[in-house]
Design a protein around this motif. Structure first.
Motif, PDB file in Angstrom:
ATOM      1  N   SER A  68       0.818  -1.224   0.000  1.00 10.18           N
ATOM      2  CA  SER A  68       0.000   0.000   0.000  1.00 10.18           C
ATOM      3  C   SER A  68       0.842   1.260   0.000  1.00 10.18           C
ATOM      4  O   SER A  68       0.354   2.319  -0.383  1.00 10.18           O
ATOM      5  CB  SER A  68      -0.926  -0.007   1.212  1.00 10.18           C
ATOM      6  N   PHE A  69       2.108   1.201   0.426  1.00  8.77           N
ATOM      7  CA  PHE A  69       2.972   2.370   0.363  1.00  8.77           C
ATOM      8  C   PHE A  69       4.422   1.915   0.408  1.00  8.77           C
ATOM      9  O   PHE A  69       4.745   0.799   0.804  1.00  8.77           O
ATOM     10  CB  PHE A  69       2.694   3.338   1.528  1.00  8.77           C
ATOM     11  N   SER A  70       5.310   2.824  -0.051  1.00  6.81           N
ATOM     12  CA  SER A  70       6.745   2.590   0.035  1.00  6.81           C
ATOM     13  C   SER A  70       7.437   3.917   0.250  1.00  6.81           C
ATOM     14  O   SER A  70       6.913   4.972  -0.105  1.00  6.81           O
ATOM     15  CB  SER A  70       7.279   1.910  -1.242  1.00  6.81           C
ATOM     16  N   PHE A  71       8.630   3.850   0.882  1.00 13.41           N
ATOM     17  CA  PHE A  71       9.385   5.059   1.173  1.00 13.41           C
ATOM     18  C   PHE A  71      10.820   4.853   0.686  1.00 13.41           C
ATOM     19  O   PHE A  71      11.517   3.950   1.158  1.00 13.41           O
ATOM     20  CB  PHE A  71       9.359   5.343   2.671  1.00 13.41           C
ATOM     21  N   GLU A  72      11.248   5.668  -0.278  1.00 19.70           N
ATOM     22  CA  GLU A  72      12.549   5.503  -0.924  1.00 19.70           C
ATOM     23  C   GLU A  72      13.522   6.567  -0.418  1.00 19.70           C
ATOM     24  O   GLU A  72      13.231   7.761  -0.483  1.00 19.70           O
ATOM     25  CB  GLU A  72      12.391   5.609  -2.440  1.00 19.70           C
ATOM     26  N   ILE A  73      14.671   6.100   0.119  1.00 17.85           N
ATOM     27  CA  ILE A  73      15.720   7.007   0.603  1.00 17.85           C
ATOM     28  C   ILE A  73      16.931   6.798  -0.298  1.00 17.85           C
ATOM     29  O   ILE A  73      17.584   5.750  -0.248  1.00 17.85           O
ATOM     30  CB  ILE A  73      16.075   6.706   2.059  1.00 17.85           C
ATOM     31  N   PRO A  74      17.251   7.780  -1.169  1.00 19.07           N
ATOM     32  CA  PRO A  74      18.367   7.577  -2.108  1.00 19.07           C
ATOM     33  C   PRO A  74      19.702   7.649  -1.388  1.00 19.07           C
ATOM     34  O   PRO A  74      19.801   8.141  -0.257  1.00 19.07           O
ATOM     35  CB  PRO A  74      18.202   8.724  -3.103  1.00 19.07           C
ATOM     36  N   ALA A  75      20.746   7.139  -2.066  1.00 22.04           N
ATOM     37  CA  ALA A  75      22.099   7.219  -1.521  1.00 22.04           C
ATOM     38  C   ALA A  75      22.492   8.677  -1.318  1.00 22.04           C
ATOM     39  O   ALA A  75      22.229   9.531  -2.166  1.00 22.04           O
ATOM     40  CB  ALA A  75      23.079   6.524  -2.458  1.00 22.04           C
ATOM     41  N   GLY A  76      23.104   8.971  -0.190  1.00 23.78           N
ATOM     42  CA  GLY A  76      23.553  10.325   0.104  1.00 23.78           C
ATOM     43  C   GLY A  76      22.535  11.148   0.849  1.00 23.78           C
ATOM     44  O   GLY A  76      22.833  12.275   1.246  1.00 23.78           O
ATOM     45  N   ALA A  77      21.307  10.633   1.051  1.00 22.61           N
ATOM     46  CA  ALA A  77      20.297  11.410   1.763  1.00 22.61           C
ATOM     47  C   ALA A  77      20.574  11.444   3.265  1.00 22.61           C
ATOM     48  O   ALA A  77      20.134  12.357   3.950  1.00 22.61           O
ATOM     49  CB  ALA A  77      18.902  10.835   1.498  1.00 22.61           C
ATOM     50  N   LEU A  78      21.294  10.445   3.787  1.00 20.02           N
ATOM     51  CA  LEU A  78      21.635  10.377   5.205  1.00 20.02           C
ATOM     52  C   LEU A  78      23.149  10.335   5.359  1.00 20.02           C
ATOM     53  O   LEU A  78      23.844   9.686   4.565  1.00 20.02           O
ATOM     54  CB  LEU A  78      21.022   9.139   5.851  1.00 20.02           C
ATOM     55  N   SER A  79      23.659  10.972   6.403  1.00 21.41           N
ATOM     56  CA  SER A  79      25.094  10.945   6.671  1.00 21.41           C
ATOM     57  C   SER A  79      25.469   9.822   7.638  1.00 21.41           C
ATOM     58  O   SER A  79      26.635   9.481   7.767  1.00 21.41           O
ATOM     59  CB  SER A  79      25.545  12.286   7.255  1.00 21.41           C
ATOM     60  N   GLU A  80      24.481   9.263   8.341  1.00 22.34           N
ATOM     61  CA  GLU A  80      24.732   8.165   9.259  1.00 22.34           C
ATOM     62  C   GLU A  80      23.518   7.251   9.295  1.00 22.34           C
ATOM     63  O   GLU A  80      22.447   7.596   8.789  1.00 22.34           O
ATOM     64  CB  GLU A  80      25.017   8.673  10.669  1.00 22.34           C
ATOM     65  N   THR A  81      23.719   6.104   9.886  1.00 24.24           N
ATOM     66  CA  THR A  81      22.643   5.102   9.909  1.00 24.24           C
ATOM     67  C   THR A  81      21.549   5.532  10.887  1.00 24.24           C
ATOM     68  O   THR A  81      21.824   5.934  12.011  1.00 24.24           O
ATOM     69  CB  THR A  81      23.211   3.733  10.307  1.00 24.24           C
ATOM     70  N   LYS A  82      20.294   5.427  10.432  1.00 23.50           N
ATOM     71  CA  LYS A  82      19.139   5.718  11.267  1.00 23.50           C
ATOM     72  C   LYS A  82      18.125   4.584  11.139  1.00 23.50           C
ATOM     73  O   LYS A  82      18.061   3.909  10.117  1.00 23.50           O
ATOM     74  CB  LYS A  82      18.456   7.030  10.839  1.00 23.50           C
ATOM     75  N   VAL A  83      17.368   4.388  12.202  1.00 25.53           N
ATOM     76  CA  VAL A  83      16.260   3.444  12.139  1.00 25.53           C
ATOM     77  C   VAL A  83      15.016   4.230  11.745  1.00 25.53           C
ATOM     78  O   VAL A  83      14.539   5.089  12.491  1.00 25.53           O
ATOM     79  CB  VAL A  83      16.051   2.733  13.480  1.00 25.53           C
ATOM     80  N   ILE A  84      14.490   3.981  10.561  1.00 30.12           N
ATOM     81  CA  ILE A  84      13.316   4.676  10.034  1.00 30.12           C
ATOM     82  C   ILE A  84      12.103   3.805  10.291  1.00 30.12           C
ATOM     83  O   ILE A  84      12.105   2.609   9.981  1.00 30.12           O
ATOM     84  CB  ILE A  84      13.463   4.947   8.519  1.00 30.12           C
ATOM     85  N   THR A  85      11.036   4.390  10.845  1.00 32.30           N
ATOM     86  CA  THR A  85       9.813   3.649  11.129  1.00 32.30           C
ATOM     87  C   THR A  85       8.624   4.400  10.561  1.00 32.30           C
ATOM     88  O   THR A  85       8.480   5.605  10.772  1.00 32.30           O
ATOM     89  CB  THR A  85       9.621   3.458  12.636  1.00 32.30           C
ATOM     90  N   ILE A  86       7.773   3.681   9.811  1.00 29.92           N
ATOM     91  CA  ILE A  86       6.525   4.244   9.289  1.00 29.92           C
ATOM     92  C   ILE A  86       5.406   3.363   9.807  1.00 29.92           C
ATOM     93  O   ILE A  86       5.381   2.165   9.547  1.00 29.92           O
ATOM     94  CB  ILE A  86       6.512   4.284   7.748  1.00 29.92           C
ATOM     95  N   SER A  87       4.475   3.951  10.552  1.00 29.72           N
ATOM     96  CA  SER A  87       3.355   3.210  11.117  1.00 29.72           C
ATOM     97  C   SER A  87       2.068   3.717  10.500  1.00 29.72           C
ATOM     98  O   SER A  87       1.876   4.927  10.320  1.00 29.72           O
ATOM     99  CB  SER A  87       3.298   3.371  12.632  1.00 29.72           C
ATOM    100  N   ARG A  88       1.154   2.840  10.196  1.00 26.98           N
ATOM    101  CA  ARG A  88      -0.097   3.171   9.526  1.00 26.98           C
ATOM    102  C   ARG A  88      -1.253   3.021  10.499  1.00 26.98           C
ATOM    103  O   ARG A  88      -1.222   2.211  11.417  1.00 26.98           O
ATOM    104  CB  ARG A  88      -0.290   2.239   8.336  1.00 26.98           C
TER     105      ARG A  88
END
Length: 1018
Positions: A68-88
């Protein structure tokens, strides 16, 4: 704007980052439009779901499991590792504006405040419902932020695919956005009148205008002029609500109205009252919780002199709660009093500063957030067992609105703690992901603090990380890798790493079957040698088996080493190339061995008539190794006995092959009488065998054993072939029991080829008499010995206390075969007595001879005293004398004995033994060698008055020709080695009873029993 259907992304300064579809209020009353809009969602009800993942600088995509959804993070968008959470399907933190009604699920984004270095992209799927394909309604679908102040902000639409019903938008942060059209419209329309959100919208418009170059404009004035139709009414409404124009004031050198005068000379909307400027707020966020920021102060100034009041959450300068009031001087900085958190409402508080000068009131608004909620933290990944080093990410979350300040942690077992205002007392400040230590268990304790000074509880996660798999070394395998029934497999092994171990039968530690035995499971230290013992029965049926030694590291990953076994429970089978038989020529004999599982290891054989054998370790115990075909010897009778062993140690049945080869002459090679320990002297010249035979009166027929050579049969010509008569009934063979070597019979040996050889069997009564009879009462003794010995014979007694040498000389006699010896010896200290063997050592063709335990070295116990083993009391009970008309058996003779703790009239004690003896009249039975004794039988006497006495009985046999004999009783408590002798009135020298001395109890020869035979020659 009011005619559009909105897909709204809710984003604010709280931890909830949400999107949802909103329906304008005026459309909610149109059933057809509402039905069409609801068709986007009603066919597939949405349930709550969450997607979470760790994304680093290389980028990544989070995808809902139902697509039903997707979230795209391209290379270079973050400088360090993060835990990304999307809740519906969550609730937004801010409220949805009243002109919209929520009709769709809402999405939450974490962590809060995250900004990207380049745009990311959110794609959602929607259902068209009954909307016309690509009609104005569907084309009006957009995506917006809903912020904590309940204002809307449009997102940049990247693409819409009307055929597949997907929309893609650009996301540059999880915080405030830049699309303000909806917010401006809400303020301009008078829908939003609260000074706090109005001021926030004005700040965002200022931020938007300052980024004019991002939208292709040459100046802020040009950007303003392009949107003057929207911003002009918006500024008028701001002045109406706030009493001042912060937008024009933010760009004093710009020319918004285009008349050539800068804004500071020509503002769009002149302020009528005092202009209030908030310079600073000591704490933007406060809390009532202990240890947090409990109060704040506001520094401000007014452009005009007048009176002021500071009001909490007032809609205007005439409402709200007055916190402070007084006079103010123009352009002089003022500091409010302390504003306690307890005096504010939870959430955002608008503190309106009102100044009245010359009857005109102006105001400014300062915003303070009261947050009484402790922050939380998300620890990723969760604690557990890991086979690789983990990067621990700590994401702070705060739902009270203040926002996180610090995250601190410990990994050494201590508890992290904050001081006042989030100062760190104990622990390290988290800045980037933390690698877990390897090969150990580590507990991370985490605590967070928000901008209001609220402190979280301590969160804890435990990680066991071990990337090293144990290496197992097999030191030894015993008895071998081949096993037979009843054996135990012994494996000595070690691991280079400590851990729990388990031995399994199978090919993998995961699927194998646990074994039973000793040290088959447990805990092992690094490089500790372990000896495991496994009964072969637990390994199952015979065949190939694999035993695994499995050692687990801290997380249960096993290292292993294996031992391959062959189980063989079957005996090998051997066959011979030549059958038993008689052959004129030597034969070539070949032995074959077959074994199913472990294979034959070796074949052994003997040719001396004994069975070949292996010992317990498989070493040849008897026999020699078979290495190939055997050529039999000529002119012989030979027996081959074969035995085979397989690698597991199983032994075949014995295979026997007997051959007669060429011409054979039979002969005896040995001749023995085992029951007397006698070896015959074989004389091949005279073809005779001579034997020393003791105890012949008791055993008139003796059973010999013998070995022969080239012989198939042994025939005894006078009696049974297995018996040699010492005293046969045949009067033709005269036997003198006391004289010389006597002929006892003949034996004939017959060869396989029929050759016969006769052997004469001679016996000599081996007889020895010691004087005195009881060794131990004199210092010198004589031994009179008759036997078949050589001139070089050596004699000695062998005793438990050492050997006693004997000096013997041959006594002359008329019979050349009558070998008599007169011997002298000196006894050693008798102690409690012992039995002795007579040893005669000779050279061939004679043999060494042992006369077993015939002689006793003992002491007569009469007079020794009870402490030295003398029996305290015994006597001949009945009769004291016997008269017989003719020789034969006497009447029953009874004797009684007493020994403390041993004797009883009703219960026999095997430690006590008794005998009745007979000898020459008047002689001493203790020393005279011509006394003979008969074992006495226990006689139970329940009627006896002396219940601690035991009674024994026996009959004696008087030979023909004897006129009189004395008789006596004797008892022993050391199995007949030493005796106490008993007369007719009791025994016991110097016997003391109840302190009295009874000399009449002493043993004397005049108190012996007497047997008289009236007619000795009937």
């Amino acid at each position: 704007m009011n005619s559009k259907i909105l897909i709204v992304l809710l984003l604010g300064i709280s931890s909830f980052r949400c999107i949802g579809f909103l329906l304008p209020q005026e459309k909610q009353n149109q059933p057809s439009f509402l039905a069409s809009f609801l068709g986007l969602f009603s066919s597939n009800p949405v349930s709550s779901r969450s997607v979470s993942g760790e994304v680093g600088p290389s980028g990544g995509t989070l995808q809902a499991t139902d697509g039903s959804f997707s979230f795209e993070i391209p290379a270079g968008a973050l400088s360090e590792t993060k835990v990304i959470t999307i809740s519906r399907n969550v609730n937004p933190n801010g409220s949805i504006p009243s002109e919209y009604g929520a009709t769709s699920p809402v999405f939450k984004f974490e962590p809060e405040g995250l900004k990207f270095l380049k745009p990311t992209y959110l794609t959602i799927n929607y259902e068209q419902g009954r909307l016309p394909e690509a009609g104005i309604e569907e084309r009006s679908v957009g995506m917006y932020y809903i912020k904590d102040d309940s204002t809307l902000e449009k997102m940049k639409k990247v693409s819409v695919d009307y055929s597949s019903n997907t929309m893609k938008v650009e996301v540059i942060h999880f915080s405030f956005g830049v699309g303000l059209n909806i917010q401006i419209w809400l303020v301009s329309s008078g829908i939003i009148t609260n000074p706090n959100p109005v001021s926030n919208v004005a700040d965002k418009v200022i931020e938007e205008l300052a980024n004019f170059a991002d939208y292709g404009y040459a100046s802020v004035s040009e950007y303003y002029q392009a949107n003057a139709g929207i911003l002009g009414p918006f500024i008028n409404q701001i002045v109406a609500v706030l009493g001042t124009d912060p937008i024009t004031a933010a760009f004093p050198t710009a020319d918004f109205d285009g008349d050539g005068a800068p804004n500071f000379e020509d503002p769009m909307v002149p302020s009528l009252g005092p202009v209030i400027t908030v310079n600073s707020i000591s704490a933007q966020n406060v809390s009532t919780l202990s240890g947090s920021v409990l109060s704040t102060e506001i520094q401000w100034k007014s452009s005009k002199t007048g009176t002021y009041s500071i009001r909490k959450n007032a809609a205007d300068c005439n409402s709200g709660t007055v916190l402070y009031s007084g006079s103010v001087t123009a352009n002089v900085n003022q500091t409010s009093g302390s504003i306690l958190a307890s005096s504010l409402n939870l959430g955002s508080n608008a503190l309106r500063i009102c100044v009245t000068s010359s009857g005109i009131t102006g105001f400014g608004v300062a915003t303070v957030n009261r947050d009484d909620t402790a922050p939380g933290v998300t620890i990723f990944p969760s604690g557990g067992n890991y086979g690789s080093v983990q990067s621990i990410v700590l994401n702070c979350s705060d739902t009270g609105g203040a926002g996180c300040s610090k995250v601190i942690y410990t990994s050494n077992g201590t508890t992290p703690s904050f001081g006042a205002n989030c100062s760190v007392n104990s622990g390290s400040v988290y800045t980037t992901s933390i690698p877990t230590p390897n090969q150990t268990t580590t507990t991370f304790k985490v605590r967070t603090c928000d901008q209001a000074g609220n402190q979280s509880v301590v969160y804890s996660e435990t990680y066991t990380v071990d990337t090293v798999v144990p290496t197992i070394t097999i030191n030894s395998v015993l008895p071998s890798t081949y096993l037979k029934s009843g054996q135990t497999a012994t494996i000595n092994w070690k691991s280079d790493k400590a851990g729990n171990y388990l031995l399994k039968l199978g090919t993998s530690c995961a699927a194998g079957t646990p074994l039973v035995g000793t040290n088959v499971s447990g805990t092992v230290a690094a490089n500790e040698s372990v000896t495991t013992e496994i009964p072969v029965a637990s390994l199952g049926a015979e065949g190939n088996k694999t035993v695994l030694v499995c050692v687990a590291n801290l997380i249960g990953t096993n290292g292993s080493s294996s031992v391959s076994y062959v189980l063989d429970f079957s005996n090998p089978v051997i066959t011979a190339s030549v059958n038993n038989g008689t052959y004129t020529l030597p034969q070539s004999l070949t032995i074959n061995c077959d074994d199913l599982h472990s294979g034959c290891q070796e074949i052994i054989y003997t040719t001396n008539g004994t069975s070949p054998s292996f010992d317990g370790s498989g070493t040849i115990q008897n026999g020699q190794l078979y290495t190939g075909s055997i050529i039999t010897p000529n002119n012989t009778v030979i027996e081959y006995r074969f035995l085979a062993k397989d690698h597991a140690g199983n032994v075949s049945n014995e295979l026997v092959r007997n051959f007669t080869i060429g011409e054979l002459i039979p002969k005896f090679t040995s001749f023995e009488v085992p029951e007397s320990g006698t070896k015959g002297v074989i004389d091949e010249t005279e073809k005779s065998i001579t034997l020393n035979i003791p105890n012949t009166l008791k055993n008139p027929f003796l059973i010999p054993t013998y070995t022969t050579e080239n012989t198939t049969a042994v025939v005894y010509t006078a009696a049974l072939p297995q018996l040699v008569p010492f005293n046969p009934a045949d009067e033709m063979i005269r036997v003198n029991l006391s004289e010389g070597r006597m002929l006892s019979g003949e034996l004939t040996v017959i060869s396989p080829t029929g050759t016969r050889v006769d052997y004469k069997i001679y016996t000599i009564w081996l007889h020895g008499v010691i004087s005195p009879d009881v060794i131990g009462i004199s210092t010198q003794y004589k031994l009179f010995l008759m036997g078949w010995f050589s001139e070089q014979a050596q004699f000695h007694f062998e005793t438990p206390n050492g050997n006693i040498p004997i000096t013997c000389a041959k006594a002359e006699d008329w019979n050349e075969y009558n070998l008599k010896y007169a011997c002298n010896f000196t006894p050693i200290n008798v102690g409690n007595g012992y039995l002795m063997d007579l040893i005669v050592t000779e050279n061939l063709p004679f043999h060494s001879f042992r006369y077993y335990s015939k002689f006793k070295m003992a002491a007569v116990k009469n007079g020794a005293g009870e402490a030295n083993g003398e029996i305290p009391y015994c006597n001949i009970q009945y009769p004291s004398s016997i008269t017989m008309p003719v020789p034969g058996d006497t009447e029953m003779i009874y004797a009684r004995v007493y020994y403390p703790g041993l004797t009883s009239s009703t219960v026999e004690n095997t430690a006590v033994s008794g005998e009745i003896g007979m000898g020459p009249t008047g002689t001493d039975p203790r020393t005279n060698p011509f006394w003979y004794f008969t074992p006495a039988k226990y006689n139970k006497t329940e009627w006896s008055m002396d219940t601690n006495n035991a009674e024994y009985m026996a009959k004696l046999n008087v030979y023909r020709g004897l006129r009189s004999r004395s008789y006596v009783a004797r008892f022993s408590i050391d199995k007949g080695l030493n005796y106490t002798y008993c007369d007719i009135n009791g025994s016991g020298s110097n016997r003391n009873l109840m302190g009295n001395y009874y000399p009449e109890l002493e043993f004397t020869l005049d108190k012996l029993g007497l047997i008289t035979v009236t007619n000795p020659y009937p």
